[in-house]
Design a protein around this motif. Structure first.
Motif, short mmCIF file in Angstrom:
data_model
loop_
_atom_site.label_atom_id
_atom_site.label_comp_id
_atom_site.label_asym_id
_atom_site.label_seq_id
_atom_site.Cartn_x
_atom_site.Cartn_y
_atom_site.Cartn_z
N ILE A 1 0.84 -1.20 0.00
CA ILE A 1 0.00 0.00 0.00
C ILE A 1 0.87 1.25 0.00
O ILE A 1 0.62 2.21 -0.72
CB ILE A 1 -0.95 -0.04 1.21
N GLU A 2 1.93 1.22 0.81
CA GLU A 2 2.83 2.38 0.85
C GLU A 2 3.51 2.57 -0.50
O GLU A 2 3.66 3.71 -0.98
CB GLU A 2 3.88 2.18 1.95
N ALA A 3 3.91 1.46 -1.12
CA ALA A 3 4.56 1.58 -2.42
C ALA A 3 3.62 2.20 -3.44
O ALA A 3 4.01 3.07 -4.23
CB ALA A 3 5.01 0.20 -2.89
N ALA A 4 2.33 1.75 -3.41
CA ALA A 4 1.36 2.31 -4.34
C ALA A 4 1.18 3.80 -4.12
O ALA A 4 1.13 4.60 -5.07
CB ALA A 4 0.03 1.58 -4.18
N ALA A 5 1.11 4.19 -2.84
CA ALA A 5 0.94 5.61 -2.54
C ALA A 5 2.15 6.41 -3.02
O ALA A 5 2.01 7.48 -3.63
CB ALA A 5 0.74 5.78 -1.03
N ASN A 6 3.34 5.89 -2.76
CA ASN A 6 4.55 6.59 -3.20
C ASN A 6 4.57 6.75 -4.71
O ASN A 6 4.95 7.80 -5.24
CB ASN A 6 5.80 5.82 -2.76
N LEU A 7 4.16 5.70 -5.37
CA LEU A 7 4.15 5.71 -6.82
C LEU A 7 3.21 6.78 -7.36
O LEU A 7 3.56 7.57 -8.25
CB LEU A 7 3.73 4.31 -7.28
N ALA A 8 2.02 6.82 -6.79
CA ALA A 8 1.06 7.84 -7.21
C ALA A 8 1.61 9.23 -6.93
O ALA A 8 1.49 10.15 -7.74
CB ALA A 8 -0.27 7.62 -6.49
N TRP A 9 2.25 9.36 -5.80
CA TRP A 9 2.81 10.64 -5.41
C TRP A 9 3.92 11.04 -6.38
O TRP A 9 3.98 12.19 -6.85
CB TRP A 9 3.31 10.50 -3.98
N ALA A 10 4.76 10.06 -6.76
CA ALA A 10 5.83 10.36 -7.71
C ALA A 10 5.25 10.82 -9.04
O ALA A 10 5.74 11.77 -9.66
CB ALA A 10 6.70 9.12 -7.90
N LEU A 11 4.16 10.15 -9.47
CA LEU A 11 3.53 10.54 -10.72
C LEU A 11 2.95 11.94 -10.62
O LEU A 11 3.02 12.73 -11.57
CB LEU A 11 2.44 9.54 -11.11
N CYS A 12 2.36 12.24 -9.48
CA CYS A 12 1.81 13.58 -9.29
C CYS A 12 2.91 14.63 -9.37
O CYS A 12 2.73 15.71 -9.92
CB CYS A 12 1.09 13.69 -7.94
N ARG A 13 4.05 14.29 -8.80
CA ARG A 13 5.17 15.25 -8.87
C ARG A 13 5.63 15.46 -10.30
O ARG A 13 6.16 16.51 -10.63
CB ARG A 13 6.33 14.75 -8.01
N ARG A 14 5.42 14.44 -11.14
CA ARG A 14 5.74 14.60 -12.56
C ARG A 14 4.60 15.29 -13.31
O ARG A 14 4.62 15.37 -14.52
CB ARG A 14 6.01 13.24 -13.19
N GLY A 15 3.61 15.74 -12.57
CA GLY A 15 2.53 16.49 -13.22
C GLY A 15 1.45 15.62 -13.83
O GLY A 15 0.65 16.09 -14.63
N ARG A 16 1.41 14.35 -13.48
CA ARG A 16 0.36 13.47 -14.02
C ARG A 16 -0.84 13.48 -13.06
O ARG A 16 -0.66 13.55 -11.84
CB ARG A 16 0.89 12.04 -14.16
N ALA A 17 -2.01 13.37 -13.64
CA ALA A 17 -3.22 13.31 -12.80
C ALA A 17 -3.40 11.89 -12.29
O ALA A 17 -4.35 11.19 -12.65
CB ALA A 17 -4.44 13.76 -13.59
N ALA A 18 -2.44 11.45 -11.49
CA ALA A 18 -2.47 10.07 -11.03
C ALA A 18 -3.59 9.88 -10.02
O ALA A 18 -3.91 10.77 -9.23
CB ALA A 18 -1.15 9.69 -10.41
N GLN A 19 -4.20 8.69 -10.07
CA GLN A 19 -5.24 8.37 -9.10
C GLN A 19 -4.93 7.03 -8.45
O GLN A 19 -4.18 6.22 -9.00
CB GLN A 19 -6.60 8.30 -9.80
N LEU A 20 -5.53 6.86 -7.28
CA LEU A 20 -5.31 5.64 -6.53
C LEU A 20 -6.63 4.90 -6.39
O LEU A 20 -7.67 5.52 -6.17
CB LEU A 20 -4.82 5.98 -5.12
N SER A 21 -6.58 3.61 -6.53
CA SER A 21 -7.77 2.83 -6.20
C SER A 21 -7.34 1.82 -5.16
O SER A 21 -6.55 0.94 -5.43
CB SER A 21 -8.30 2.15 -7.46
N MET A 22 -7.85 2.00 -3.95
CA MET A 22 -7.47 1.13 -2.85
C MET A 22 -8.59 0.14 -2.60
O MET A 22 -9.71 0.54 -2.26
CB MET A 22 -7.21 1.96 -1.59
N VAL A 23 -8.31 -1.11 -2.77
CA VAL A 23 -9.34 -2.14 -2.61
C VAL A 23 -9.43 -2.53 -1.14
O VAL A 23 -8.41 -2.84 -0.51
CB VAL A 23 -9.00 -3.36 -3.48
#
Lengths: 901, 314, 171
Positions: free
Chosen positions: A506-528
Motif C-alpha cells: 500500500i505504501e509503495a502504491a501511494a509513493n508511486l502515485a505521489w511520484a507521478l503527481c510530482r511529474r505532473g500526471r493526474a495520477a489516481q489511486l484505487s485502494m481495494v
C-alpha cells in the motif's frame, strides 16, 4: 460544443459528438432500439432506430438513416414521426417477431421486456407471417442464467457484452442468417463473473435470472428498494426486489460514477443468505428460543454487572457500529478487525486524505490510460473494478480511433481501427489473474517483492523516492519499463489494497502515485478494501481484536457484545477459542449464523441489508445509504434497535434516545467529525415529494387483498417505515425520486430496465436530481511532502517452508455470498496452491492430500499446482470454512500426507 | 292527571312509532311506484322490517368522530327530535285528544318549533367538522331562512279567516267550508314551504346525497343517525297534520269518528309527500332560492292582501 | 308546472302496474352462459391445468383480489403453486378472464356463494379448479407457444420448424 438539431420541426440544443439515437433518447423521445446500449456503443445490427433525415428545412422527401449510426451534426433536420420512418420501424419489429415463440405468459422477462416495449411503441400487433418459426434447443448455462434461445431477435448485445466488454471466452454466436445461435460451444456454466448482466442486457427473454425463476414474480409485483451491495468494498448500487416477505432478486442500480450498468455475479446472486430456511428469526439463549421480553429481561440481568466491550463489524452499517460504540463507550468499542487489517485501513485513509492522489471512482478507473495493479487479484477481490480496468485498456483504441476521426461510440469501427492495441496495464500479483490476458506485462511476485517493484517504479519516476538499493538489474529494468508507461500516461491509475495483507504494498502504491503527481500526471489511486463498510469502520476508529483479547486476558473484560461479526474469520482459531472460554457472557447480534454465533449465550437476530437501513462507506470514502425492501419479520430487529434496547435495560449510563435511523445517523455525524457528511448520503426520513412518501411498490402491485387472505381477512395495514422516506406501499409520490431513493425504474412505455434512460440527465450520464452518496474523504490542501515507509527486504525463500499468501475466489472467499444457494452450488473445495516444481520436490501431485501447518494451526486439504506461483510461495483460498482461523500471509510448513481428500 | 299523562305519552308513543313505521311505508310505496315490491320479507308484508332496522341501528357502535365537536355533535339529533315532538304537542288531533292547546297561540308555537329544528341541522353540520357537513348546514340555514318567511305568511290568510291562532278554533272555523277552498293559494305556498322546512325531497338540498354524500349528517351513524332519520319522519307527520288541520278541517268529517278523519287526512298527505319523492327531481340550489323569493313570497303576500281586502270589504 | 303534475300523475299510476320483481329464491332468474359469476380455473383438453401462473389476471384485477405464486414442474411447465381469489373483494368485472392468455380463468353463471364467515369466501386452487375445459373446448396454450414441456418438444408447437442444430455446416 452544442449544436442545433431540428426534430419534427422543433429545434433542440444537443452536445455534438454523439449519435442521433443518443441525442433523441436524451431529449426524451421514445425511439425504439435494440442493439445499441450506452455502454456498448453502436453497431447498427437491428435497424430498429430508423429516422428520416432531411437535407434542410425545405427538403420533404428525406432519407431513412439509422439514428444510432449517424453522428449529430449542426443544423440537422430529422423526423421521428415521419410516416415512412414509422412504418419502417414497424416492419422491422414484424420481421424480428417472425420467429418469436409467443410465450410471453411463461417468459420471466414478460412485463419488463424491451422487446414488448418496443413492439408496443412501434404499433405492430398482428402477425402476418404465415411460414414456420425456427426453433433451437436451449443450453444449461449454470446456476445463474437460464437460456431460452427461441426468443432471440439476434441483436448481438449478449456477445458484445460478454466477449467484447467483459472479456468472456466461453460464449459466442454460432451459425448464420436466421439461424444465428447465441450460446456456448456446449452446455456448462458461464465462466465469466459478469454473466448475470446478460439478464439485463438481453432485450428479451433469452437470458433470464435463474434464481428468480425458482420463486418467480413479475416486475410489477415486486417491491423495490435502493440498496448497496454488501459483498465487497466497492459499494456498487443495487436494487433489491422482494414480494410477500421473500427476497426475489437483485438488479443493477445505475450510478454513473460507480457501477454504471453492470454488476458482478457475486453481487447479483449473493443475496440468498438473507432468506436461508435455517436463518434464526427468534432471540436465542443457549440455543433455546426466547420471546423478546424474556430476552430483554435476561439482558437486564447480565448487563448491569457486566464489564463489556463491543466488537463492531466491517459488514454492519455505520449506524449499527455507532450504536454499539455508544452502548459500551468509545474506550470499550473495538472494530472487530485484526490488528493488521485495521492498520492497513487506517493507512489507506491517511493516504487518501493526505496524499496528493485522489481515490478513483470506477468511472475514473475506466478512463485511466495506464494502470498498475499491485498485489490485488481484482477479478476476485473487486470484480467490478476489474471490469472497469478492462475498459481502461481500451483508451488506446479510442485514441487511435480519435486520430482517424472515428467517433468512440462506433463500436465495430473503433475495434477494427485499434486491432489488438491496448493501453498499458501492468499486474503484479502472486498468482495468475483473469486480467492477465489484457496486461502489457505481468509480474508473479510475493507481496514484499510486489512492494519492492512499486518502490522501484517510483524511484524510476522520481529520484527523490526511496531507493531500492539491492534490486537486480533485470528487476530494475522491468520497473523502468513500467515507469515509462505510467509516466507517459495522462491519467495513470495505481491499484492496491488490503488483500495481500501487506503494508508495504500500500505504501509503495501511494509513493508511486505521489511520484507521478510530482511529474505532473493526474495520477489516481484505487485502494481495494475487503468489506462493504471496512473504510467506514476505520474512519470511526476504535480498538482492534488483539486489544480486545488482551483486555479479556487481563481480566478487565468479561462480556463481549459482538455485532454482525464472526471472530473466527478475524483471528487464529486457538486465540478466539481461548478468549471466548474466558468470557462470562457472549452476546451476538447477527442475521446469519456462524461459529461465533453458535457459542453465544444470547443471540439476537438482526435485520439483514434487505430489511434494515443504514450507511456504508465504500473504498473511495463514499458514504451511501441502503434501504430496506421489507420490514423485519418475527423476532428480527435492526442491530441498532437491539443495541438501543440493551442501553435501556443497562440501568447505568445514558439511554440512547433514538426513535428512528436519522437520530442515529445524526448522532454519529455529530460525535465523529470524520463522518459528519454521512447525513448527506441520502435524504432523511422526513423527505417528501409533494407531501408524500416514495412508494416501494409499483403502481400495479397486485394481490393486495388476497395475498394474506389465507391467514387473515383483515387486510393488514402496510408496515410503517419511520426510518426512511420510502413507504411499504404502492401509494405515494408519482414523480421520479432523487437518485439515492429510486426504488425501481419505470417510465411510461418503458417497462424494462432500460427505463433508466428516463432517469438520466442524458443517456449514460448522471441521474437527475442531484448526487447519490456523499464523499467523506476530503483531501487536505497540504499534500504530503514526504514519501511513506521504507523499502522492504527482498523475499528470501526458506528451506522447508512456504510463504503462504491468501488467494481469493469471487465465489467462496466472501462470507455472506457463499451461503447463497446458486453460489453454494458452484463452490469448490479449497486447496493449497503450490508451484509445480516445489510440489514435485515434495512428491505432491495435483489433488493429493497435504498437511499445512501455519501459526499454531494444522489443516489438511488437497493440493493444486499453480504454475504461475514463484518458488517458495504458496497460496490458500481465503474465507472458506477450511481456511478461516489461519493468519495469512505467513510462513507455513507443507508436507504430503496419507489419505484421500 | 292520569288522563293528561295518557294523552301525552299516548300521542308521543303513537307518533314515534308511526314515524318509524313510515320508513317501511315509504319504502313500500316507493317500491310500488317504481314497479317493485319493496321490503316484503321480514314479518307479514315486511312490516317487521322496521323492527329489524331498529335492532340493527341500536346495536351499531355509538361513535363520535375524534375530530368532531363532541357536545354539539351529540346535541344536534336531540334538538330536532325535541323540537318537532314539541311542535306536535300543539296539534289538536280530535276535540278530546291533543297534548296542549298552547292557550290560543298553538299555530305560532308550532312555527317556532319548526324554526328551532334548523339549529339541529346547523349544529350537526358544524360539529361534524367535515366540509360536506358544513356545506349541508349552510344550505339548510339559507333554505330555512328563506322559506320560513312565507311559511308564516301563507298561514296568515287562514288566521285572518278564523280570527284566531288557536288551532281548535281554526278547525272549528272550517265547519262550513274547508279553508283549502278560499285559501287555495295559501295552501299551495304552505305545502311547498312545509316540505322545504323539513327538507324533504325535492327540497333536500342540505343532505343531497349525489353532491354532498349525506350533507349535514355525513359523519353520523348508529342511533344518532337514527334520530335524525326518525326526526325527519316526525317532521313529515307534523307538516301533514298541519295541512290537515289548517286547510282540510282537521277532525271534521261525516259519518266516521273524528280521530279516523284526522288520520285519513294526515295519512293522505304523508302518502303525497312520498309520491313527490318518487316523482320529482331535486332543483338546483339557485332555482330553489329563486323559486322561494321570486314566486312563493309574492304569492303569499298576494294571498294575504286579497284575503285581508275581501275580509275588510265584506 | 303542468309537467310536474303530469309526472306526479304518471308515477301515481304505476301503483297499478305489474311488479318487475322476481321473488328469488322461490323463483330463479335466467342467467346467460356468459354471465359473470363465480370464477373457476379450467383444464386444457389433455386434463392438465391451463393456468400457467403468468400473473396477468392478478395485475388486471382492479380490486387486487387474486394472488398466486408461479411454480415449475419438472420439464418446464409453469403452474400456480397456489392460486387464491378473495371473493369477499371480487367485483366480478371479468377483467381476469379478459387478461388470461390461456383461457384458464373463466367466469361462470353462478352467484349463489353467500357465507356466514368471510373466511369461507377465500377460494384456493382446489376450490377453483374444475375438471373440464369450460367455455373454450379444444384450446391448449402450450400447443401454440414455443416453450417445451414434457410431451411437446421444441419445434412441435404450431408453425414451428424442427430445432436447428447450430453446429451444422449446412447453410
Amino acid at each position: 460544443m452544442a449544436v442545433t438539431l431540428t426534430i419534427d420541426g422543433r429545434a433542440f440544443q444537443v452536445e455534438a459528438g454523439d449519435n442521433l439515437l443518443h441525442a433523441c433518447l436524451s431529449l426524451g423521445f421514445n425511439l425504439p432500439y435494440f442493439c445499441w446500449h450506452p455502454a456498448l456503443g453502436s453497431v447498427g445490427a437491428c435497424r430498429q432506430c430508423a429516422v428520416k433525415q432531411f437535407r434542410d428545412a425545405g427538403d420533404h422527401a428525406g432519407r431513412l438513416v439509422m439514428a444510432c449510426m449517424t453522428p449529430v451534426a449542426d443544423g440537422m433536420h430529422l423526423s421521428i414521426e415521419d410516416g415512412e420512418a414509422k412504418s419502417f420501424r414497424a416492419s422491422v419489429i414484424e420481421w424480428l417477431m417472425t420467429n418469436h415463440p409467443h410465450d410471453c405468459p411463461v417468459c420471466p422477462e414478460g412485463g419488463e421486456c424491451h422487446l414488448q416495449d418496443m413492439t408496443v411503441m412501434t404499433g405492430h400487433v398482428r402477425r402476418r407471417y404465415r411460414f414456420h418459426k425456427r426453433t433451437f434447443r436451449n443450453q444449461y448455462l449454470g446456476p445463474f442464467v437460464a437460456h431460452e434461445m427461441n426468443r432471440c431477435i439476434a441483436c448481438y448485445r449478449c456477445v458484445r457484452f460478454y466477449r467484447d466488454y467483459a472479456g468472456g471466452q466461453d460464449f459466442d454466436v454460432f451459425a448464420s442468417h436466421r439461424y444465428v445461435y447465441f450460446g456456448r460451444a456446449e452446455d456448462g456454466r458461464l465462466e465469466n463473473e459478469f454473466s448475470g448482466n446478460l439478464v439485463e442486457i438481453c432485450p428479451t427473454g433469452v437470458f433470464t435470472d435463474k434464481p428468480l425463476g425458482r420463486l418467480y414474480a413479475r416486475k410489477w409485483d415486486m417491491a423495490g428498494a435502493p440498496s448497496v451491495c454488501v459483498h465487497c468494498g466497492l459499494g456498487c448500487n443495487v436494487t433489491v426486489n422482494a414480494r410477500a416477505g421473500h427476497l426475489r432478486r437483485l438488479l443493477n442500480r445505475y450510478h454513473h460514477q460507480i457501477n454504471g450498468y453492470f454488476l458482478c455475479d457475486r453481487g447479483r446472486f449473493g443475496h440468498g443468505f438473507a432468506d436461508l430456511p435455517e436463518r434464526i428469526r427468534q432471540p436465542l439463549r443457549q440455543s433455546h428460543p426466547l420471546t423478546r421480553d424474556a430476552t430483554l429481561r435476561h439482558l437486564a440481568g447480565i448487563l448491569p454487572a457486566a464489564k463489556p466491550i463491543g466488537i463492531g463489524s466491517p459488514r454492519a452499517s455505520l449506524e449499527a457500529n455507532f450504536a454499539l460504540r455508544q452502548l459500551v463507550g468509545p474506550d470499550r468499542f473495538h472494530l472487530g478487525l485484526a490488528a493488521e487489517e485495521q492498520r492497513l485501513l487506517s493507512l489507506i485513509i491517511d493516504i487518501l486524505q493526505k496524499g496528493p492522489a485522489p481515490a478513483a471512482t470506477l468511472a475514473d478507473a475506466e478512463q485511466a490510460d495506464a494502470v498498475l495493479v499491485l498485489g490485488e487479484d481484482l477479478p476476485n477481490t473487486a470484480p467490478r473494478l476489474a471490469l472497469a480496468l478492462r475498459q481502461a485498456t481500451r483508451r488506446q483504441a479510442f485514441a487511435i480511433a480519435g486520430r482517424l476521426g472515428i467517433p468512440s461510440w462506433l463500436d465495430n469501427a473503433v475495434r477494427d481501427a485499434a486491432q489488438q492495441e491496448k493501453s498499458p496495464l501492468f499486474i503484479a500479483t502472486l498468482d495468475a489473474t483473469r486480467l492477465d490476458n489484457l496486461a502489457t506485462a505481468v509480474f508473479r511476485l510475493p507481496d514484499m517483492e510486489v512492494a519492492r517493484l512499486g518502490y522501484a517504479i517510483a524511484q524510476a519516476i522520481d529520484d527523490d523516492a526511496p531507493k531500492v538499493s539491492d534490486g537486480s538489474a533485470e528487476f530494475l529494468s522491468q520497473a523502468q519499463v513500467v515507469a515509462q508507461a505510467l509516466a507517459e500516461a495522462q491519467r495513470p491509475l495505481i491499484v492496491a489494497g488490503t488483500s495481500s495483507g501487506s503494508r508495504a504494498v500500500i505504501e509503495a502504491a501511494a509513493n508511486l502515485a505521489w511520484a507521478l503527481c510530482r511529474r505532473g500526471r493526474a495520477a489516481q489511486l484505487s485502494m481495494v478494501v475487503p468489506e462493504c463498510d471496512s473504510l467506514g469502520l476505520a474512519l470511526m476508529g476504535g480498538g482492534n481484536l488483539a486489544e480486545a483479547f488482551a483486555a479479556v486476558d487481563a481480566g478487565a473484560v468479561d462480556t463481549f457484545i459482538v455485532l454482525e461479526n464472526d471472530l473466527y474469520r478475524r483471528a487464529e482459531r486457538s486465540a478466539v477459542d481461548a478468549c471466548l472460554n474466558r468470557l462470562r457472557h457472549l452476546l451476538v447480534i447477527d442475521h446469519s449464523s456462524h461459529q461465533t454465533a453458535a457459542r453465544a449465550e444470547i443471540f439476537l437476530p438482526a435485520a439483514d441489508f434487505a430489511e434494515s437501513d443504514g450507511t456504508l462507506v465504500n473504498n473511495e470514502g463514499r458514504a451511501q445509504r441502503f434501504f430496506s425492501v421489507r420490514p423485519p419479520s418475527g423476532g428480527i430487529q435492526e442491530s441498532w434497535r437491539w443495541l438501543r434496547d440493551m442501553a435501556a435495560v443497562r440501568h447505568e449510563g445514558e439511554p440512547l434516545p433514538w426513535r428512528q435511523l436519522d437520530d442515529v445517523t445524526a448522532a454519529c455525524a455529530k460525535a465523529l467529525p470524520g463522518l459528519s457528511d454521512i447525513t448527506n448520503a441520502a435524504p432523511g426520513a422526513g423527505f417528501r415529494i409533494a407531501g408524500a412518501k416514495i412508494p416501494r411498490q409499483p403502481q400495479r402491485y397486485s394481490g393486495r387483498t388476497a395475498l394474506h387472505a389465507d391467514r387473515t381477512m383483515h387486510e393488514p395495514k402496510p408496515a410503517e417505515d419511520p426510518d426512511t422516506p420510502l413507504a411499504y406501499s404502492m401509494e405515494g409520490a408519482a414523480t421520479k425520486p432523487p437518485p439515492s431513493l429510486i426504488p425501481f425504474v419505470w417510465a411510461p412505455a418503458w417497462n424494462s430496465v432500460q427505463a433508466i434512460n428516463k432517469f438520466q440527465q442524458e443517456v449514460g450520464g448522471p441521474l437527475r436530481g442531484g448526487p447519490a452518496g456523499s464523499l467523506l474523504i476530503h483531501r487536505s490542501r497540504q499534500a504530503r511532502r514526504t514519501y511513506l515507509g521504507e523499502v522492504p527486504r527482498p523475499f528470501a525463500p526458506r528451506r522447508g517452508r512456504w510463504w503462504i499468501e491468501p488467494l481469493y475466489a469471487i465465489f467462496g472467499s466472501e462470507e455472506l455470498s457463499r451461503m447463497s444457494a446458486p453460489i453454494a452450488e458452484i463452490l469448490t473445495s479449497p486447496t493449497v496452491a503450490l508451484p509445480p516444481a516445489d510440489a514435485a520436490r515434495l512428491g505432491i501431485t495435483e489433488g493429493a492430500l497435504v498437511e499445512l501447518r501455519l501459526g499454531g494451526e494444522i489443516r489438511r486439504m488437497p493440493a493444486t499446482l499453480h504454475p504461475a506461483l514463484p518458488p517458495g510461495t504458496g497460496g490458500l483460498l481465503a474465507g472458506t470454512p477450511e481456511s478461516i482461523g489461519l493468519i495469512l500471509p505467513g510462513w507455513g510448513e507443507i508436507k504430503a500426507c496419507e489419505g484421500t481428500p | 292527571m292520569m288522563a293528561g299523562l295518557a294523552n301525552v305519552f299516548g300521542i308521543l308513543l303513537v307518533l314515534v312509532i308511526t314515524a318509524a313505521l313510515l320508513t317501511w311505508v315509504e319504502r313500500r310505496l316507493l317500491g310500488l311506484w317504481q314497479d317493485r315490491l319493496g321490503p316484503n320479507r321480514v314479518g307479514p308484508a315486511g312490516l317487521l322490517q322496521v323492527v329489524a332496522d331498529m335492532i340493527k341501528i341500536l346495536f351499531k357502535e355509538d361513535w363520535v368522530p375524534p375530530f368532531a365537536d363532541r357536545i354539539g355533535f351529540i346535541l344536534a339529533p336531540a334538538i330536532v327530535m325535541a323540537a318537532l315532538l314539541l311542535g306536535f304537542a300543539a296539534i289538536p288531533v280530535t276535540p278530546g285528544i291533543g297534548v296542549w292547546p298552547v292557550d290560543g297561540v298553538g299555530l305560532l308555537f308550532i312555527l317556532a318549533m319548526i324554526s328551532l329544528s334548523v339549529y339541529s341541522t346547523v349544529l350537526g353540520g358544524w360539529a361534524s367538522n367535515n366540509k360536506y357537513a358544513i356545506l349541508g348546514s349552510l344550505r339548510a340555514v339559507a333554505q330555512m331562512l328563506s322559506y320560513e318567511v312565507f311559511l308564516g305568511l301563507s298561514l296568515l290568510g287562514v288566521v285572518l279567516q278564523a280570527r284566531s291562532f288557536d288551532l281548535r278554533q281554526i278547525v272549528a272555523a272550517q265547519a262550513g267550508m274547508w279553508f283549502v277552498v278560499p285559501q287555495f293559494l295559501g295552501f299551495l305556498v304552505f305545502m311547498t314551504a312545509g316540505i322545504a322546512a323539513i327538507h324533504r325531497l325535492p327540497f333536500d338540498l342540505p343532505e343531497a346525497e349525489s353532491e354532498l354524500t349525506a350533507g349535514f349528517h355525513t359523519e353520523y351513524s348508529g342511533m344518532k343517525f337514527g334520530i335524525f332519520f326518525i326526526g325527519e319522519y316526525v317532521g313529515i307527520v307534523l307538516v301533514s297534520a298541519m295541512l290537515a288541520t289548517l286547510f282540510f278541517g282537521g277532525w271534521l268529517g261525516p259519518v266516521l269518528p273524528p280521530l279516523l278523519w284526522f288520520l285519513i287526512k294526515t295519512g293522505a298527505f304523508v302518502a303525497f309527500f312520498i309520491l313527490l319523492r318518487a316523482a320529482l327531481p331535486r332543483p338546483r340550489y339557485d332555482q330553489l332560492m329563486a323559486f322561494g323569493w321570486k314566486l312563493l313570497l309574492p304569492l303569499a303576500l298576494l294571498n294575504l292582501m286579497v284575503t285581508a281586502a275581501v275580509l275588510l270589504a265584506f | 308546472m303542468y309537467s310536474l303534475l303530469k309526472t306526479l300523475w304518471l308515477i301515481f299510476l304505476h301503483l297499478f302496474h305489474r311488479r318487475e320483481t322476481i321473488e328469488y329464491p322461490e323463483r330463479k332468474a335466467y342467467l346467460a352462459p356468459r354471465w359473470r359469476g363465480r370464477i373457476i380455473l379450467s383444464r386444457d383438453p389433455d386434463g392438465e391445468e391451463r393456468c400457467v401462473a403468468c400473473y396477468l389476471c392478478a395485475v388486471a384485477c382492479p380490486v387486487d383480489c387474486i394472488a398466486l405464486q408461479k411454480g415449475e414442474l419438472p420439464g418446464g411447465r409453469w403452474y400456480p403453486e397456489y392460486f387464491r381469489i378473495n371473493f369477499s373483494r371480487c367485483i366480478f368485472c371479468g377483467y381476469c378472464e379478459d387478461a388470461c392468455p390461456t383461457y384458464a380463468i373463466q367466469l361462470t353463471p353462478d352467484f349463489e356463494m353467500s357465507e356466514y364467515d368471510r373466511r369461507n369466501l377465500v377460494y384456493e386452487k382446489e376450490d377453483l379448479l374444475i375438471s373440464g375445459v369450460g367455455k373454450y373446448p379444444g384450446y391448449s396454450f402450450y400447443r401454440v407457444a414455443g416453450l417445451a414441456i414434457p410431451g411437446k418438444d421444441k419445434g412441435q408447437a404450431e408453425n414451428e420448424e424442427p430445432p436447428f442444430d447450430p453446429k451444422t455446416l449446412l447453410p
